[in-house]
Design a protein around this motif. Sequence first.
Motif, mmCIF file in Angstrom:
data_model
loop_
_atom_site.group_PDB
_atom_site.id
_atom_site.type_symbol
_atom_site.label_atom_id
_atom_site.label_comp_id
_atom_site.label_asym_id
_atom_site.label_seq_id
_atom_site.Cartn_x
_atom_site.Cartn_y
_atom_site.Cartn_z
ATOM 1 N N ILE A 88 22.973 -3.616 -26.887
ATOM 2 C CA ILE A 88 23.583 -4.872 -27.338
ATOM 3 C C ILE A 88 22.474 -5.910 -27.479
ATOM 4 C CG2 ILE A 88 25.053 -6.809 -26.595
ATOM 5 C CD1 ILE A 88 26.955 -4.759 -25.385
ATOM 6 N N ASP A 89 22.509 -6.661 -28.562
ATOM 7 C CA ASP A 89 21.507 -7.687 -28.790
ATOM 8 C C ASP A 89 21.823 -8.910 -27.931
ATOM 9 O OD1 ASP A 89 19.184 -8.481 -30.063
ATOM 10 O OD2 ASP A 89 20.277 -9.603 -31.595
ATOM 11 N N GLY A 90 20.855 -9.358 -27.148
ATOM 12 C CA GLY A 90 21.089 -10.518 -26.296
ATOM 13 C C GLY A 90 20.973 -10.156 -24.835
ATOM 14 N N PRO A 91 21.031 -11.162 -23.970
ATOM 15 C CA PRO A 91 20.853 -10.908 -22.539
ATOM 16 C C PRO A 91 22.106 -10.313 -21.895
ATOM 17 C CG PRO A 91 21.199 -13.244 -22.926
ATOM 18 C CD PRO A 91 21.244 -12.598 -24.274
ATOM 19 N N CYS A 92 21.982 -9.140 -21.310
ATOM 20 C CA CYS A 92 23.113 -8.478 -20.659
ATOM 21 C C CYS A 92 22.840 -8.367 -19.167
ATOM 22 C CB CYS A 92 23.325 -7.086 -21.236
ATOM 23 S SG CYS A 92 23.648 -7.109 -22.986
ATOM 24 N N TYR A 93 23.906 -8.320 -18.405
ATOM 25 C CA TYR A 93 23.762 -8.241 -16.952
ATOM 26 C C TYR A 93 24.616 -7.107 -16.398
ATOM 27 C CZ TYR A 93 24.049 -9.588 -12.002
ATOM 28 O OH TYR A 93 24.003 -9.601 -10.628
ATOM 29 N N ILE A 94 24.003 -6.282 -15.542
ATOM 30 C CA ILE A 94 24.749 -5.216 -14.869
ATOM 31 C C ILE A 94 24.464 -5.302 -13.376
ATOM 32 C CG2 ILE A 94 24.998 -2.711 -14.588
ATOM 33 C CD1 ILE A 94 24.318 -2.353 -17.458
ATOM 34 N N GLN A 95 25.507 -5.249 -12.584
ATOM 35 C CA GLN A 95 25.340 -5.281 -11.136
ATOM 36 C C GLN A 95 25.855 -3.963 -10.563
ATOM 37 O OE1 GLN A 95 26.228 -9.097 -9.324
ATOM 38 N NE2 GLN A 95 27.298 -8.059 -7.690
ATOM 39 N N ILE A 96 24.955 -3.255 -9.866
ATOM 40 C CA ILE A 96 25.311 -1.933 -9.346
ATOM 41 C C ILE A 96 25.444 -1.975 -7.832
ATOM 42 C CG2 ILE A 96 24.674 0.506 -9.301
ATOM 43 C CD1 ILE A 96 22.888 0.051 -11.689
ATOM 44 N N HIS A 97 26.586 -1.534 -7.345
ATOM 45 C CA HIS A 97 26.803 -1.489 -5.892
ATOM 46 C C HIS A 97 26.068 -0.264 -5.345
ATOM 47 C CE1 HIS A 97 29.750 -1.588 -2.305
ATOM 48 N NE2 HIS A 97 28.950 -2.617 -2.222
ATOM 49 N N THR A 98 25.075 -0.493 -4.480
ATOM 50 C CA THR A 98 24.254 0.602 -3.964
ATOM 51 C C THR A 98 24.252 0.579 -2.437
ATOM 52 O OG1 THR A 98 22.329 -0.845 -4.112
ATOM 53 C CG2 THR A 98 22.664 0.672 -5.929
ATOM 54 N N PRO A 99 25.180 1.301 -1.804
ATOM 55 C CA PRO A 99 25.221 1.324 -0.345
ATOM 56 C C PRO A 99 23.865 1.712 0.261
ATOM 57 C CG PRO A 99 27.184 2.359 -1.226
ATOM 58 C CD PRO A 99 26.280 2.086 -2.392
ATOM 59 N N CYS A 100 23.502 1.020 1.351
ATOM 60 C CA CYS A 100 22.210 1.225 2.008
ATOM 61 C C CYS A 100 22.478 1.784 3.402
ATOM 62 C CB CYS A 100 21.489 -0.115 2.089
ATOM 63 S SG CYS A 100 20.066 -0.125 3.182
ATOM 64 N N CYS A 101 22.148 3.063 3.616
ATOM 65 C CA CYS A 101 22.500 3.700 4.890
ATOM 66 C C CYS A 101 21.800 3.038 6.081
ATOM 67 C CB CYS A 101 22.212 5.199 4.841
ATOM 68 S SG CYS A 101 20.651 5.652 4.113
ATOM 69 N N THR A 102 20.567 2.596 5.893
ATOM 70 C CA THR A 102 19.817 1.974 6.991
ATOM 71 C C THR A 102 20.365 0.587 7.324
ATOM 72 O OG1 THR A 102 17.895 3.135 6.146
ATOM 73 C CG2 THR A 102 17.480 1.417 7.779
ATOM 74 N N GLY A 103 20.583 -0.221 6.300
ATOM 75 C CA GLY A 103 21.002 -1.606 6.520
ATOM 76 C C GLY A 103 22.458 -1.746 6.923
ATOM 77 N N TRP A 104 23.302 -0.865 6.416
ATOM 78 C CA TRP A 104 24.730 -0.993 6.697
ATOM 79 C C TRP A 104 25.126 -0.179 7.929
ATOM 80 C CZ3 TRP A 104 27.758 -0.515 1.373
ATOM 81 C CH2 TRP A 104 27.184 -1.400 0.453
ATOM 82 N N GLY A 105 24.288 0.814 8.266
ATOM 83 C CA GLY A 105 24.564 1.623 9.443
ATOM 84 C C GLY A 105 25.586 2.717 9.214
ATOM 85 N N PHE A 106 25.232 3.684 8.365
ATOM 86 C CA PHE A 106 26.074 4.877 8.220
ATOM 87 C C PHE A 106 25.159 6.044 7.889
ATOM 88 C CE2 PHE A 106 25.913 2.926 3.997
ATOM 89 C CZ PHE A 106 25.606 4.011 3.185
ATOM 90 N N ASP A 107 25.693 7.267 7.962
ATOM 91 C CA ASP A 107 24.875 8.442 7.712
ATOM 92 C C ASP A 107 24.563 8.596 6.210
ATOM 93 O OD1 ASP A 107 23.867 11.031 9.055
ATOM 94 O OD2 ASP A 107 24.874 11.710 7.226
ATOM 95 N N GLY A 108 23.321 8.971 5.922
ATOM 96 C CA GLY A 108 22.853 9.083 4.539
ATOM 97 C C GLY A 108 23.652 10.032 3.656
ATOM 98 N N SER A 109 24.412 10.929 4.265
ATOM 99 C CA SER A 109 25.193 11.864 3.452
ATOM 100 C C SER A 109 26.464 11.208 2.907
ATOM 101 C CB SER A 109 25.561 13.097 4.283
ATOM 102 O OG SER A 109 26.386 12.705 5.363
ATOM 103 N N LYS A 110 26.786 9.990 3.402
ATOM 104 C CA LYS A 110 28.053 9.352 3.021
ATOM 105 C C LYS A 110 27.877 8.194 2.033
ATOM 106 C CE LYS A 110 30.569 10.804 7.065
ATOM 107 N NZ LYS A 110 29.530 11.383 7.919
ATOM 108 N N THR A 111 26.682 8.092 1.436
ATOM 109 C CA THR A 111 26.397 6.973 0.526
ATOM 110 C C THR A 111 27.449 6.832 -0.573
ATOM 111 O OG1 THR A 111 24.077 7.366 0.951
ATOM 112 C CG2 THR A 111 24.586 5.989 -0.931
ATOM 113 N N ILE A 112 27.799 7.963 -1.189
ATOM 114 C CA ILE A 112 28.763 7.904 -2.298
ATOM 115 C C ILE A 112 30.166 7.612 -1.786
ATOM 116 C CG2 ILE A 112 29.893 9.369 -4.043
ATOM 117 C CD1 ILE A 112 27.203 10.206 -4.946
ATOM 118 N N GLU A 113 30.507 8.191 -0.627
ATOM 119 C CA GLU A 113 31.827 7.923 -0.058
ATOM 120 C C GLU A 113 32.006 6.421 0.228
ATOM 121 O OE1 GLU A 113 34.305 10.349 2.896
ATOM 122 O OE2 GLU A 113 33.284 8.878 4.134
#
Lengths: 85, 295
Positions: free
Chosen positions: B195-220
């Motif tokens: 698309i011509d012009g400034p576009c913005y996308i924000q992606i939710h990316t769970p962080c296992c270290t910062g949020w405190g959960f097991d790395g196998s559950k990132t997608i869950e």
Amino acid sequence: MALRIGCASAPGQARDNKTGSWRVFKPIFDHEKCTSCGMCQLICPEGCVLTDDGKFIPDYDFCKGCGLCAYECPAKAITMETEEK
Amino acid sequence: MADKSLEMVECGHRACGGCGPALAARLILKGAGERTIICAATGCMEVFSTPYPQTAWKVPWVHSLFQNSAAVASGIEASLKRQGRDEHVICICGDGATFDIGVLCISGAFERGHNITYICYDNEAYMNTGIQRSGATPFDASTTTSPAGKNSLGNSRPKKDMPQILAAHGAPYVATCSIAYPNDIIKKVERAVNIDGPCYIQIHTPCCTGWGFDGSKTIELGKLAIETGLWVNFEIVNGKLEKVKKVKRKPVEDYLKVQKRFAHLFKPSLNTTEIAKIQAIADANAEKYGIDLKI
């Protein structure tokens, strides 16, 4: 090591860093159960699931053993085993 | 169509096992293609992917400061335009660089209408420096600068609504997505770069270290955020809400109880007052975007 102007470096040199040594659990792929959906390859944060002759194979040089592939595999064809080193 | 087998992020980067942003980086480039130039602000992704000289990137990649990646991208885009070239210019920055430090330069780039795609990988705090709160940190999350304790329940302010701020700039395309739906990221990035012009996308990316959960559950975790209504996947095209991911909503506890950053809401005793406040945020999201499936 001398820094080059602008700290430019050749693409993809991270390959020199074998992150497989971080691993505690090792994913074991069961090719009989595998339905070849490709989920493990798509979601691996390392991008280290390779395809060989239609089979998915993890590159143990780089696999950190996070277990995401095993958790998400719809056919439950991947199991995590404690690795002896 | 995007080539899903394209791998422009090399193995050997130093992200934690099960890292959401590392997965996002791979998916972004599958959508954007190899004719892409990346400007990256300081952040977790910059730190884990480029300790000199071991860069993980196989496309041109420029590091700016925390605050000016949108300005650097503007310059690159203007230069390419002058040379008659058509590479995609994208910024990949964390939520700290986007929500807090870089707002001035982003606003400028969007106002000038540069043909860039600004992508924010939102892991909801400053993770590379040790989990300090940012404008993207959700209400009541415990971080090292908003620690939960006797006198605090964690972060006291709600998450800033950055997509709406940039939609209000008149951006032709603003979208949110989550690593829980990888194909959706590829599709949205591909759409934005074309698309011509400034576009913005924000992606939710769970962080296992910062949020405190097991790395196998990132997608869950990503899926739970959407299923509880605390994260909404939508597309705003020319100011109009076009597409929203609808869900059969679950109670917010399902998402909160699996993360250490919200553990203080459950121990030593269940804090129903605070959980009700977070449920109200999810309800407001559901109302605003109409995410509830009607059965």
